[in-house]
Motif scaffolding. Structure first.
Motif, PDB file in Angstrom:
ATOM      1  N   ASP A  88       0.826  -1.205   0.000  1.00 28.24           N
ATOM      2  CA  ASP A  88       0.000   0.000   0.000  1.00 28.24           C
ATOM      3  C   ASP A  88       0.864   1.260   0.000  1.00 28.24           C
ATOM      4  O   ASP A  88       0.363   2.357   0.184  1.00 28.24           O
ATOM      5  N   GLY A  89       2.169   1.092  -0.189  1.00 30.36           N
ATOM      6  CA  GLY A  89       3.086   2.221  -0.191  1.00 30.36           C
ATOM      7  C   GLY A  89       3.831   2.392   1.111  1.00 30.36           C
ATOM      8  O   GLY A  89       4.847   3.093   1.153  1.00 30.36           O
ATOM      9  N   ASP A  90       3.343   1.763   2.172  1.00 29.35           N
ATOM     10  CA  ASP A  90       4.010   1.817   3.472  1.00 29.35           C
ATOM     11  C   ASP A  90       4.565   0.453   3.874  1.00 29.35           C
ATOM     12  O   ASP A  90       5.706   0.336   4.311  1.00 29.35           O
ATOM     13  N   THR A  91       3.752  -0.560   3.735  1.00 30.73           N
ATOM     14  CA  THR A  91       4.089  -1.921   4.161  1.00 30.73           C
ATOM     15  C   THR A  91       4.168  -2.826   2.935  1.00 30.73           C
ATOM     16  O   THR A  91       3.459  -2.607   1.946  1.00 30.73           O
ATOM     17  N   LEU A  92       5.023  -3.833   3.015  1.00 31.15           N
ATOM     18  CA  LEU A  92       5.147  -4.834   1.956  1.00 31.15           C
ATOM     19  C   LEU A  92       4.802  -6.194   2.542  1.00 31.15           C
ATOM     20  O   LEU A  92       5.362  -6.592   3.571  1.00 31.15           O
ATOM     21  N   TRP A  93       3.883  -6.895   1.894  1.00 29.00           N
ATOM     22  CA  TRP A  93       3.522  -8.260   2.281  1.00 29.00           C
ATOM     23  C   TRP A  93       3.979  -9.207   1.169  1.00 29.00           C
ATOM     24  O   TRP A  93       3.822  -8.890  -0.016  1.00 29.00           O
ATOM     25  N   ALA A  94       4.524 -10.362   1.544  1.00 29.03           N
ATOM     26  CA  ALA A  94       4.940 -11.366   0.566  1.00 29.03           C
ATOM     27  C   ALA A  94       4.385 -12.724   0.984  1.00 29.03           C
ATOM     28  O   ALA A  94       4.560 -13.139   2.140  1.00 29.03           O
ATOM     29  N   PHE A  95       3.729 -13.420   0.062  1.00 29.61           N
ATOM     30  CA  PHE A  95       3.029 -14.671   0.341  1.00 29.61           C
ATOM     31  C   PHE A  95       3.607 -15.796  -0.504  1.00 29.61           C
ATOM     32  O   PHE A  95       3.933 -15.599  -1.684  1.00 29.61           O
ATOM     33  N   ARG A  96       3.691 -16.980   0.095  1.00 26.05           N
ATOM     34  CA  ARG A  96       4.115 -18.182  -0.635  1.00 26.05           C
ATOM     35  C   ARG A  96       3.171 -19.322  -0.250  1.00 26.05           C
ATOM     36  O   ARG A  96       3.102 -19.727   0.922  1.00 26.05           O
ATOM     37  N   TYR A  97       2.445 -19.841  -1.239  1.00 27.13           N
ATOM     38  CA  TYR A  97       1.442 -20.873  -0.929  1.00 27.13           C
ATOM     39  C   TYR A  97       1.110 -21.664  -2.189  1.00 27.13           C
ATOM     40  O   TYR A  97       1.052 -21.117  -3.294  1.00 27.13           O
ATOM     41  N   SER A  98       0.850 -22.965  -2.014  1.00 28.42           N
ATOM     42  CA  SER A  98       0.211 -23.763  -3.058  1.00 28.42           C
ATOM     43  C   SER A  98      -0.631 -24.845  -2.409  1.00 28.42           C
ATOM     44  O   SER A  98      -0.303 -25.353  -1.334  1.00 28.42           O
ATOM     45  N   THR A  99      -1.725 -25.177  -3.080  1.00 27.14           N
ATOM     46  CA  THR A  99      -2.635 -26.200  -2.576  1.00 27.14           C
ATOM     47  C   THR A  99      -1.918 -27.523  -2.378  1.00 27.14           C
ATOM     48  O   THR A  99      -2.160 -28.240  -1.395  1.00 27.14           O
ATOM     49  N   GLU A 100      -1.002 -27.857  -3.308  1.00 25.42           N
ATOM     50  CA  GLU A 100      -0.305 -29.132  -3.239  1.00 25.42           C
ATOM     51  C   GLU A 100       1.016 -29.059  -2.472  1.00 25.42           C
ATOM     52  O   GLU A 100       1.781 -30.029  -2.429  1.00 25.42           O
TER      53      GLU A 100
END
Length: 286
Positions: A201-213
């Motif tokens: 959002d310009g202030d915070t950075l979120w990083a996601f790692r996911y897979s169903t399998e």
């Protein structure tokens, strides 16, 4: 699939990461080591926020984006822009189309933008062409007209916005995954989601790692700068950036020992002022 990087920290020129490292994003566009494809030449994009020294992000101000449909390695405008634009928070993405029927066009290039938000993705929604209509109809009508392209990635972005991302980013992403997985299950489609995603959002950075399998594409985050200075006092660049500086990448930008750490499977990180955080990612069933 694709390759991407996200940077947060001391304002730097974009080319410091996009072009200059040994295994820069430009090098990865032709010689990816960990991606599903070696070549990522189906378009590219960068998105960046204004240097906070210029002033805080106005509520009506949006991050800048620049997209191209050709390969990143030969785009003169990208090279010129990256050597002149300086930012404290930016995204860069190189695309390899997944073969799910999504055209190579600017509206399908990452990062995607809505108001102050940036979103980019590597991975896929399995058999998206079979799920697209139902997933698109789940997008809030007030957001639907903002969708410009045809990718699973942009649909995931607008589903997360629909499910409350402006107030709770991790919760909205978990609900989005749950919705996609439940929709796929109704259609008898296995292994619905494979994703590494960056959001800001310009202030915070979120990083996601996911897979169903539980076989997600690669994702790494940089070791804290203070520890790197102790490990590598010979690297002068480390003295020029703040302790808050972090990089998240699909694959490491070089072989500096101790510099890169894999993001755990089914987890997300929050890069913010003060202490960064790492949490388990648990989809919320629709």
């Amino acid at each position: 699939m694709c390759r991407w990087l996200a940077y947060s920290g001391t304002p730097i020129l974009l080319d410091e990461l996009i072009y200059k490292p040994e295994h820069s994003l430009i090098d990865q566009s032709r010689h990816s080591k960990l991606g599903a494809e070696t070549t990522n030449g189906d378009g590219f994009g960068v998105g960046w926020y204004t240097d906070p020294a210029v002033g805080p992000l106005d509520p009506d101000e949006t991050p800048a984006v620049f997209h191209g449909v050709g390969p990143a390695w030969s785009n003169r405008n990208l090279h010129d822009l990256a050597s002149h634009v300086r930012s404290h928070l930016f995204f860069a993405h190189i695309r390899a189309a997944t073969g799910t029927g999504t055209a190579t066009q600017e509206s399908n290039c990452h990062p995607f933008r809505h108001n102050q938000w940036l979103w980019m993705h590597n991975g896929l929604v399995n058999r998206f062409h079979e799920l697209r209509r139902e997933l698109m109809l789940a997008v809030d009508p007030s957001l639907f007209s903002s969708i410009e392209g045809t990718t699973d990635s942009e649909t995931m972005f607008y589903l997360a916005l629909t499910l409350g991302m402006e107030n709770d980013v991790p919760g909205a992403v978990e609900r989005m995954i749950g919705l996609v997985e439940a929709t796929a299950a109704r259609h008898g489609i296995p292994n619905a989601v494979n994703m590494t995603v960056a959001v800001s959002d310009g202030d915070t950075l979120w990083a996601f790692r996911y897979s169903t399998e539980r076989a997600t594409r690669s994702l790494f985050y940089s070791t804290d700068v203070d520890s790197l200075r102790a490990l590598h006092p010979e690297v002068g660049t480390l003295r020029l950036v703040s302790d808050e500086t972090r990089i998240v990448v699909s694959e490491p930008l070089g072989d500096l020992s101790g510099a890169w750490n894999p993001v755990p499977e089914c987890s997300y990180g929050i890069i913010q002022e003060g202490q960064d955080e790492m949490h388990d990612l648990v989809p919320v069933a629709a």
